[in-house]
Structure formats: C-alpha cells, structure tokens
Design a protein around this motif. Structure first.
Motif, PDB file in Angstrom:
ATOM      1  N   LEU A  28      35.742 -19.798  67.885  1.00  0.00           N
ATOM      2  CA  LEU A  28      34.943 -19.068  66.889  1.00  0.00           C
ATOM      3  C   LEU A  28      35.818 -18.329  65.878  1.00  0.00           C
ATOM      4  O   LEU A  28      35.555 -18.359  64.671  1.00  0.00           O
ATOM      5  CB  LEU A  28      34.001 -18.083  67.584  1.00  0.00           C
ATOM      6  N   SER A  29      36.859 -17.661  66.369  1.00  0.00           N
ATOM      7  CA  SER A  29      37.729 -16.956  65.434  1.00  0.00           C
ATOM      8  C   SER A  29      38.491 -17.949  64.565  1.00  0.00           C
ATOM      9  O   SER A  29      38.706 -17.711  63.378  1.00  0.00           O
ATOM     10  CB  SER A  29      38.698 -16.025  66.171  1.00  0.00           C
ATOM     11  N   GLY A  30      38.873 -19.072  65.144  1.00  0.00           N
ATOM     12  CA  GLY A  30      39.548 -20.108  64.372  1.00  0.00           C
ATOM     13  C   GLY A  30      38.667 -20.675  63.275  1.00  0.00           C
ATOM     14  O   GLY A  30      39.119 -20.929  62.155  1.00  0.00           O
ATOM     15  N   ALA A  31      37.384 -20.842  63.596  1.00  0.00           N
ATOM     16  CA  ALA A  31      36.445 -21.343  62.583  1.00  0.00           C
ATOM     17  C   ALA A  31      36.317 -20.365  61.418  1.00  0.00           C
ATOM     18  O   ALA A  31      36.304 -20.766  60.257  1.00  0.00           O
ATOM     19  CB  ALA A  31      35.085 -21.597  63.219  1.00  0.00           C
ATOM     20  N   GLY A  32      36.247 -19.082  61.734  1.00  0.00           N
ATOM     21  CA  GLY A  32      36.144 -18.075  60.669  1.00  0.00           C
ATOM     22  C   GLY A  32      37.385 -18.007  59.807  1.00  0.00           C
ATOM     23  O   GLY A  32      37.304 -17.977  58.571  1.00  0.00           O
ATOM     24  N   ILE A  33      38.539 -17.995  60.449  1.00  0.00           N
ATOM     25  CA  ILE A  33      39.797 -17.947  59.704  1.00  0.00           C
ATOM     26  C   ILE A  33      39.969 -19.217  58.874  1.00  0.00           C
ATOM     27  O   ILE A  33      40.361 -19.169  57.708  1.00  0.00           O
ATOM     28  CB  ILE A  33      40.986 -17.751  60.664  1.00  0.00           C
ATOM     29  N   GLY A  34      39.645 -20.356  59.469  1.00  0.00           N
ATOM     30  CA  GLY A  34      39.768 -21.632  58.759  1.00  0.00           C
ATOM     31  C   GLY A  34      38.822 -21.742  57.580  1.00  0.00           C
ATOM     32  O   GLY A  34      39.181 -22.256  56.520  1.00  0.00           O
ATOM     33  N   ALA A  35      37.593 -21.257  57.761  1.00  0.00           N
ATOM     34  CA  ALA A  35      36.616 -21.297  56.666  1.00  0.00           C
ATOM     35  C   ALA A  35      37.089 -20.460  55.485  1.00  0.00           C
ATOM     36  O   ALA A  35      36.994 -20.888  54.328  1.00  0.00           O
ATOM     37  CB  ALA A  35      35.255 -20.808  57.150  1.00  0.00           C
ATOM     38  N   ALA A  36      37.611 -19.288  55.773  1.00  0.00           N
ATOM     39  CA  ALA A  36      38.117 -18.427  54.696  1.00  0.00           C
ATOM     40  C   ALA A  36      39.308 -19.073  53.995  1.00  0.00           C
ATOM     41  O   ALA A  36      39.399 -19.065  52.761  1.00  0.00           O
ATOM     42  CB  ALA A  36      38.513 -17.068  55.257  1.00  0.00           C
ATOM     43  N   ALA A  37      40.208 -19.649  54.777  1.00  0.00           N
ATOM     44  CA  ALA A  37      41.378 -20.292  54.183  1.00  0.00           C
ATOM     45  C   ALA A  37      40.974 -21.510  53.353  1.00  0.00           C
ATOM     46  O   ALA A  37      41.471 -21.708  52.240  1.00  0.00           O
ATOM     47  CB  ALA A  37      42.358 -20.726  55.279  1.00  0.00           C
ATOM     48  N   GLY A  38      40.057 -22.310  53.868  1.00  0.00           N
ATOM     49  CA  GLY A  38      39.610 -23.505  53.139  1.00  0.00           C
ATOM     50  C   GLY A  38      38.883 -23.172  51.849  1.00  0.00           C
ATOM     51  O   GLY A  38      39.108 -23.786  50.809  1.00  0.00           O
ATOM     52  N   ALA A  39      38.008 -22.170  51.912  1.00  0.00           N
ATOM     53  CA  ALA A  39      37.276 -21.760  50.706  1.00  0.00           C
ATOM     54  C   ALA A  39      38.227 -21.174  49.670  1.00  0.00           C
ATOM     55  O   ALA A  39      38.110 -21.458  48.471  1.00  0.00           O
ATOM     56  CB  ALA A  39      36.193 -20.751  51.062  1.00  0.00           C
ATOM     57  N   GLY A  40      39.166 -20.373  50.127  1.00  0.00           N
ATOM     58  CA  GLY A  40      40.142 -19.793  49.201  1.00  0.00           C
ATOM     59  C   GLY A  40      41.014 -20.841  48.541  1.00  0.00           C
ATOM     60  O   GLY A  40      41.255 -20.793  47.338  1.00  0.00           O
ATOM     61  N   ALA A  41      41.465 -21.790  49.326  1.00  0.00           N
ATOM     62  CA  ALA A  41      42.297 -22.856  48.770  1.00  0.00           C
ATOM     63  C   ALA A  41      41.510 -23.697  47.774  1.00  0.00           C
ATOM     64  O   ALA A  41      42.024 -24.068  46.712  1.00  0.00           O
ATOM     65  CB  ALA A  41      42.845 -23.737  49.886  1.00  0.00           C
ATOM     66  N   ALA A  42      40.255 -23.990  48.091  1.00  0.00           N
ATOM     67  CA  ALA A  42      39.424 -24.774  47.172  1.00  0.00           C
ATOM     68  C   ALA A  42      39.170 -24.012  45.879  1.00  0.00           C
ATOM     69  O   ALA A  42      39.178 -24.598  44.791  1.00  0.00           O
ATOM     70  CB  ALA A  42      38.102 -25.137  47.845  1.00  0.00           C
ATOM     71  N   ALA A  43      38.958 -22.712  45.984  1.00  0.00           N
ATOM     72  CA  ALA A  43      38.715 -21.909  44.780  1.00  0.00           C
ATOM     73  C   ALA A  43      39.921 -21.912  43.863  1.00  0.00           C
ATOM     74  O   ALA A  43      39.786 -22.014  42.637  1.00  0.00           O
ATOM     75  CB  ALA A  43      38.359 -20.475  45.173  1.00  0.00           C
ATOM     76  N   VAL A  44      41.106 -21.813  44.432  1.00  0.00           N
ATOM     77  CA  VAL A  44      42.321 -21.773  43.621  1.00  0.00           C
ATOM     78  C   VAL A  44      42.638 -23.134  43.004  1.00  0.00           C
ATOM     79  O   VAL A  44      43.114 -23.205  41.870  1.00  0.00           O
ATOM     80  CB  VAL A  44      43.508 -21.269  44.476  1.00  0.00           C
ATOM     81  N   THR A  45      42.342 -24.201  43.728  1.00  0.00           N
ATOM     82  CA  THR A  45      42.680 -25.538  43.230  1.00  0.00           C
ATOM     83  C   THR A  45      41.551 -26.183  42.436  1.00  0.00           C
ATOM     84  O   THR A  45      41.700 -27.290  41.940  1.00  0.00           O
ATOM     85  CB  THR A  45      43.062 -26.474  44.390  1.00  0.00           C
ATOM     86  N   GLY A  46      40.400 -25.511  42.336  1.00  0.00           N
ATOM     87  CA  GLY A  46      39.303 -26.054  41.545  1.00  0.00           C
ATOM     88  C   GLY A  46      38.389 -26.983  42.321  1.00  0.00           C
ATOM     89  O   GLY A  46      37.565 -27.672  41.745  1.00  0.00           O
ATOM     90  N   GLY A  47      38.493 -27.003  43.619  1.00  0.00           N
ATOM     91  CA  GLY A  47      37.646 -27.848  44.450  1.00  0.00           C
ATOM     92  C   GLY A  47      36.359 -27.136  44.824  1.00  0.00           C
ATOM     93  O   GLY A  47      36.085 -26.009  44.408  1.00  0.00           O
ATOM     94  N   SER A  48      35.551 -27.804  45.636  1.00  0.00           N
ATOM     95  CA  SER A  48      34.295 -27.240  46.103  1.00  0.00           C
ATOM     96  C   SER A  48      34.579 -26.234  47.219  1.00  0.00           C
ATOM     97  O   SER A  48      35.145 -26.586  48.253  1.00  0.00           O
ATOM     98  CB  SER A  48      33.386 -28.349  46.630  1.00  0.00           C
ATOM     99  N   MET A  49      34.171 -24.998  47.008  1.00  0.00           N
ATOM    100  CA  MET A  49      34.408 -23.967  48.010  1.00  0.00           C
ATOM    101  C   MET A  49      33.635 -24.264  49.292  1.00  0.00           C
ATOM    102  O   MET A  49      34.112 -23.991  50.386  1.00  0.00           O
ATOM    103  CB  MET A  49      34.045 -22.592  47.460  1.00  0.00           C
ATOM    104  N   THR A  50      32.442 -24.835  49.161  1.00  0.00           N
ATOM    105  CA  THR A  50      31.645 -25.177  50.343  1.00  0.00           C
ATOM    106  C   THR A  50      32.352 -26.225  51.177  1.00  0.00           C
ATOM    107  O   THR A  50      32.466 -26.090  52.396  1.00  0.00           O
ATOM    108  CB  THR A  50      30.249 -25.678  49.930  1.00  0.00           C
TER     109      THR A  50
END
Length: 76
Positions: A28-50
């Motif tokens: 569960l904690s891994g999912a939360g940390i991963g979701a935040a990291a994935g959304a942040g990376a997508a936002a910076v690179t112009g990808g879909s945050m979802t």
C-alpha cells in the motif's frame, strides 16, 4: 538530460516503497509513493498524469510487496 534525472528520482522513490511491517503495508505504501512519483514525472514530461499515476502505483505496489521488512522499513 531531464528524462534521465526523472528516471533517477523515480528509481529513488520506488526504492523507498517498502514501508511497513507487513506485506500489505509495504504494498500500500509502495502504491502511494509510486503513484505520486509517476504523476509527477508525467506532469514534468508532458504525459498523462493519470496514466503516470496508475503505472507508478503498480510498480510501487509490486516493489513494496517484494521487499522484506528487514530490507526497507520506515516504520509502521
């Protein structure tokens, strides 16, 4: 260069994905940390945050579930 830095940041965050004393807690904690990291990376690179959040959550949950309490545990 920016993509390489983002990859490094995501790898470091997923390395902390095993927080908790049970497999469920770490997943569960891994999912939360991963979701935040994935959304942040997508936002910076112009990808879909979802999509970034979903992919990051899956990777983080898997990483957290595969770790042992003795490997990485930031407490309960």
């Amino acid at each position: 260069m920016r993509t390489m830095m983002l990859g490094l940041i995501i790898a470091l965050l997923l390395g902390l994905a095993g927080c908790g004393s049970t497999t469920k807690d770490r997943a569960l904690s891994g999912a939360g940390i991963g979701a935040a990291a994935g959304a942040g990376a997508a936002a910076v690179t112009g990808g879909s945050m979802t999509k970034g959040a979903v992919l990051g959550a899956g990777a983080g949950a898997a990483t957290g579930a595969m770790t042992d309490e003795d490997d990485v545990n930031l407490d309960d």
